[in-house]
Every structure is written in C-alpha cells, then in structure tokens.
Motif scaffolding. Structure first.
Motif, PDB file in Angstrom:
ATOM      1  N   ALA A  61      -1.329  10.878  96.737  1.00  0.00           N
ATOM      2  CA  ALA A  61      -0.114  10.069  96.567  1.00  0.00           C
ATOM      3  C   ALA A  61      -0.459   8.584  96.517  1.00  0.00           C
ATOM      4  CB  ALA A  61       0.869  10.353  97.696  1.00  0.00           C
ATOM      5  N   THR A  62      -1.436   8.170  97.362  1.00  0.00           N
ATOM      6  CA  THR A  62      -1.837   6.760  97.389  1.00  0.00           C
ATOM      7  C   THR A  62      -2.517   6.363  96.077  1.00  0.00           C
ATOM      8  OG1 THR A  62      -2.170   6.952  99.776  1.00  0.00           O
ATOM      9  CG2 THR A  62      -3.092   5.020  98.705  1.00  0.00           C
ATOM     10  N   ILE A  63      -3.370   7.248  95.571  1.00  0.00           N
ATOM     11  CA  ILE A  63      -4.049   6.969  94.298  1.00  0.00           C
ATOM     12  C   ILE A  63      -3.035   6.855  93.160  1.00  0.00           C
ATOM     13  CG2 ILE A  63      -5.610   7.933  92.558  1.00  0.00           C
ATOM     14  CD1 ILE A  63      -7.247   9.132  94.855  1.00  0.00           C
ATOM     15  N   LYS A  64      -2.086   7.765  93.154  1.00  0.00           N
ATOM     16  CA  LYS A  64      -1.054   7.722  92.113  1.00  0.00           C
ATOM     17  C   LYS A  64      -0.227   6.443  92.219  1.00  0.00           C
ATOM     18  CE  LYS A  64       2.685  10.466  90.092  1.00  0.00           C
ATOM     19  NZ  LYS A  64       3.477  11.718  90.197  1.00  0.00           N
ATOM     20  N   ASN A  65       0.080   6.036  93.424  1.00  0.00           N
ATOM     21  CA  ASN A  65       0.835   4.802  93.633  1.00  0.00           C
ATOM     22  C   ASN A  65       0.045   3.598  93.143  1.00  0.00           C
ATOM     23  OD1 ASN A  65       2.914   3.139  94.461  1.00  0.00           O
ATOM     24  ND2 ASN A  65       2.322   3.154  96.617  1.00  0.00           N
ATOM     25  N   ARG A  66      -1.262   3.578  93.449  1.00  0.00           N
ATOM     26  CA  ARG A  66      -2.112   2.471  92.990  1.00  0.00           C
ATOM     27  C   ARG A  66      -2.173   2.420  91.462  1.00  0.00           C
ATOM     28  NH1 ARG A  66      -7.025   3.363  90.590  1.00  0.00           N
ATOM     29  NH2 ARG A  66      -7.687   4.691  92.305  1.00  0.00           N
ATOM     30  N   GLN A  67      -2.258   3.585  90.821  1.00  0.00           N
ATOM     31  CA  GLN A  67      -2.296   3.623  89.349  1.00  0.00           C
ATOM     32  C   GLN A  67      -0.984   3.118  88.747  1.00  0.00           C
ATOM     33  OE1 GLN A  67      -3.198   7.793  88.830  1.00  0.00           O
ATOM     34  NE2 GLN A  67      -5.426   7.454  88.859  1.00  0.00           N
ATOM     35  N   ASN A  68       0.125   3.451  89.408  1.00  0.00           N
ATOM     36  CA  ASN A  68       1.425   2.960  88.921  1.00  0.00           C
ATOM     37  C   ASN A  68       1.531   1.444  89.035  1.00  0.00           C
ATOM     38  OD1 ASN A  68       2.317   5.543  88.277  1.00  0.00           O
ATOM     39  ND2 ASN A  68       3.276   5.866  90.289  1.00  0.00           N
ATOM     40  N   VAL A  69       1.028   0.912  90.150  1.00  0.00           N
ATOM     41  CA  VAL A  69       1.076  -0.538  90.339  1.00  0.00           C
ATOM     42  C   VAL A  69       0.150  -1.237  89.340  1.00  0.00           C
ATOM     43  CG1 VAL A  69       0.605  -2.425  91.961  1.00  0.00           C
ATOM     44  CG2 VAL A  69       1.748  -0.352  92.753  1.00  0.00           C
ATOM     45  N   GLU A  70      -0.997  -0.641  89.056  1.00  0.00           N
ATOM     46  CA  GLU A  70      -1.907  -1.217  88.054  1.00  0.00           C
ATOM     47  C   GLU A  70      -1.235  -1.269  86.686  1.00  0.00           C
ATOM     48  OE1 GLU A  70      -6.323  -0.013  89.851  1.00  0.00           O
ATOM     49  OE2 GLU A  70      -5.307   1.329  88.434  1.00  0.00           O
ATOM     50  N   LEU A  71      -0.482  -0.221  86.361  1.00  0.00           N
ATOM     51  CA  LEU A  71       0.265  -0.229  85.107  1.00  0.00           C
ATOM     52  C   LEU A  71       1.346  -1.306  85.120  1.00  0.00           C
ATOM     53  CD1 LEU A  71       0.853   1.066  82.365  1.00  0.00           C
ATOM     54  CD2 LEU A  71       2.337   2.720  83.551  1.00  0.00           C
ATOM     55  N   LEU A  72       1.983  -1.455  86.285  1.00  0.00           N
ATOM     56  CA  LEU A  72       3.008  -2.492  86.417  1.00  0.00           C
ATOM     57  C   LEU A  72       2.414  -3.883  86.265  1.00  0.00           C
ATOM     58  CD1 LEU A  72       5.922  -3.311  87.084  1.00  0.00           C
ATOM     59  CD2 LEU A  72       5.302  -3.178  89.512  1.00  0.00           C
ATOM     60  N   ILE A  73       1.198  -4.054  86.758  1.00  0.00           N
ATOM     61  CA  ILE A  73       0.532  -5.350  86.643  1.00  0.00           C
ATOM     62  C   ILE A  73       0.276  -5.698  85.173  1.00  0.00           C
ATOM     63  CG2 ILE A  73      -1.698  -6.489  86.982  1.00  0.00           C
ATOM     64  CD1 ILE A  73      -1.690  -5.622  89.813  1.00  0.00           C
ATOM     65  N   LYS A  74      -0.140  -4.716  84.392  1.00  0.00           N
ATOM     66  CA  LYS A  74      -0.366  -4.953  82.967  1.00  0.00           C
ATOM     67  C   LYS A  74       0.923  -5.397  82.281  1.00  0.00           C
ATOM     68  CE  LYS A  74      -4.229  -1.709  82.395  1.00  0.00           C
ATOM     69  NZ  LYS A  74      -4.692  -0.484  81.690  1.00  0.00           N
ATOM     70  N   GLN A  75       2.002  -4.701  82.639  1.00  0.00           N
ATOM     71  CA  GLN A  75       3.289  -5.059  82.035  1.00  0.00           C
ATOM     72  C   GLN A  75       3.736  -6.451  82.495  1.00  0.00           C
ATOM     73  OE1 GLN A  75       5.709  -1.800  83.359  1.00  0.00           O
ATOM     74  NE2 GLN A  75       4.951  -0.377  81.788  1.00  0.00           N
ATOM     75  N   THR A  76       3.506  -6.724  83.788  1.00  0.00           N
ATOM     76  CA  THR A  76       3.891  -8.031  84.326  1.00  0.00           C
ATOM     77  C   THR A  76       3.027  -9.135  83.725  1.00  0.00           C
ATOM     78  OG1 THR A  76       4.498  -6.939  86.402  1.00  0.00           O
ATOM     79  CG2 THR A  76       4.283  -9.332  86.452  1.00  0.00           C
ATOM     80  N   ARG A  77       1.747  -8.835  83.499  1.00  0.00           N
ATOM     81  CA  ARG A  77       0.855  -9.822  82.896  1.00  0.00           C
ATOM     82  C   ARG A  77       1.325 -10.196  81.496  1.00  0.00           C
ATOM     83  NH1 ARG A  77      -2.739 -13.210  84.817  1.00  0.00           N
ATOM     84  NH2 ARG A  77      -3.573 -11.547  86.146  1.00  0.00           N
ATOM     85  N   ASN A  78       1.781  -9.211  80.723  1.00  0.00           N
ATOM     86  CA  ASN A  78       2.297  -9.483  79.382  1.00  0.00           C
ATOM     87  C   ASN A  78       3.521 -10.391  79.452  1.00  0.00           C
ATOM     88  OD1 ASN A  78       0.336  -7.939  78.109  1.00  0.00           O
ATOM     89  ND2 ASN A  78       1.582  -6.051  78.228  1.00  0.00           N
ATOM     90  N   LEU A  79       4.389 -10.116  80.431  1.00  0.00           N
ATOM     91  CA  LEU A  79       5.587 -10.951  80.592  1.00  0.00           C
ATOM     92  C   LEU A  79       5.210 -12.370  81.032  1.00  0.00           C
ATOM     93  CD1 LEU A  79       7.976  -8.414  82.370  1.00  0.00           C
ATOM     94  CD2 LEU A  79       8.042  -9.155  79.971  1.00  0.00           C
TER      95      LEU A  79
END
Length: 201
Positions: free
Chosen positions: A77-95
């Motif tokens: 669950a922690t690994i999956k959460n970290r992967q989701n946040v990493e994806l969110l960071i990419k999206q946030t970086r684009n913004l």
C-alpha cells in the motif's frame, strides 16, 4: 523338627501381614494401586504437555506468518501510494512550468513524497524484521526473505468458521485442558490414598 534319635532340633516360624478389608492400605486406593494409576496419568500428561508444546510452536509460526502478511500488505500500500504521489508530482511540475501553480504548491507535493518515502523505508524494515522472526521459527537462514502467497484463500476458509464453532473446537481439542484435568485426577487419587491410609490397621 526333632527326633528322639537325633540330639538336635530346628524350628521354622513364618508370619504374613496383609491389609484387612476396609482397613488401612486396602482396596483400589492402596499405595500399590495408586502408584500404578499415578504412573499412567503421568504418562498421559506427558503426552498432552508435548502436544501443547507443539501447538504453542504452531501458534508462534501462525502469528509470525500473519504478521508477515500484514507487513507486506502495508508495504504494498505504501509503495502504491508513493507511485501515485510521484505521478502527481509530474502533473504538478507541468502545471508549475506553465505557471498555473505556485512554488509553494509544488513544494507541498514534493514534501509529501519525501514523507511517503520515509514511511516506505519503515514499512520495508518492519517487513524484513518479521520475516526474520518467521525464518528463525522455520529454521531458515536470515538471508531468505519470505513472501506469503495465496493467503487470501486461507482467509476465505477461516471466515467460514464461526466464532462459536471455533470456541467449541478449541475446547474439544485443547491438550492444555486435558493436562490440567489429569492434575485434578492425580490430586483426587492422592486424597483417596490419604483417606485409605488413615483407616485403622
């Protein structure tokens, strides 16, 4: 035995002591019979104590196994959460690059990733620790990292056994209870032996 032709004589005297019916040390609660019964009970108790030791070991293994299952689920669950946040960071970086989000917002997402990475390290440590505990119980080297599989099927089987049935099976197949009952039987035998030995000769 003597004879007028022989100047010597000899005599033989014998005596026997037997318990009097209803008296001291007589009947099925005599010292001999009680010793035999106690020996049989000691043998039975030794067997129950041995089985109880086996069950205690199995319980330790089961506890360590399900703890390992719990730790691996937390880790996943922690690994999956970290992967989701990493994806969110990419999206946030684009913004952020498009100046659609402030640097403060970007820092918040990045700090959340760092926090989750710390949790992931802790989850890995917990998983390795409980795996080592299970390795010791199974006599496996610590270099082996145990990975429980198909435990969901076992959980499905366990869920079909109700609490009342589980308690009933526990009472019917509990060597500790049998061992304690033998202790009570031995105490009863010793009490009856004492009563018998207190009778008059």
């Amino acid at each position: 035995v003597g004879s007028y032709k022989r100047p010597w004589s000899s005599s033989l005297a014998m005596s026997a002591s037997m318990p009097v019916p209803g008296g001291k040390n007589y009947g099925k609660h005599s010292i001999r019979d009680t010793d035999v019964k106690l020996a049989v009970l000691d043998h039975q108790k030794a067997e129950f104590d041995y089985h109880n030791g086996e069950i205690a070991l199995i319980q330790k293994v089961q506890k360590a196994y399900w703890s390992t299952v719990s730790r691996i689920r937390v880790l996943n669950a922690t690994i999956k959460n970290r992967q989701n946040v990493e994806l969110l960071i990419k999206q946030t970086r684009n913004l952020f690059d498009k100046q659609q989000i402030t640097s403060y917002g970007m820092l918040q997402v990045e700090s959340e990733l760092e926090r989750i990475k710390v949790l992931e390290i802790m989850a890995w440590n917990d998983y390795v620790s409980i795996s080592n505990t299970l390795n010791i119980l199974l006599n496996q080297p610590k270099s082996v990292l145990l990975l429980p599989v198909e435990y969901s099927e076992e959980l499905a089987v366990l869920s079909k056994i109700g609490l009342e049935k589980s308690l009933q099976l526990g009472d019917e197949n509990n060597p500790m209870l049998y061992s304690q009952s033998i202790v009570a039987k031995k105490a009863g035998l010793r009490k009856k032996l004492g009563q018998t030995m207190a009778q008059p000769d």
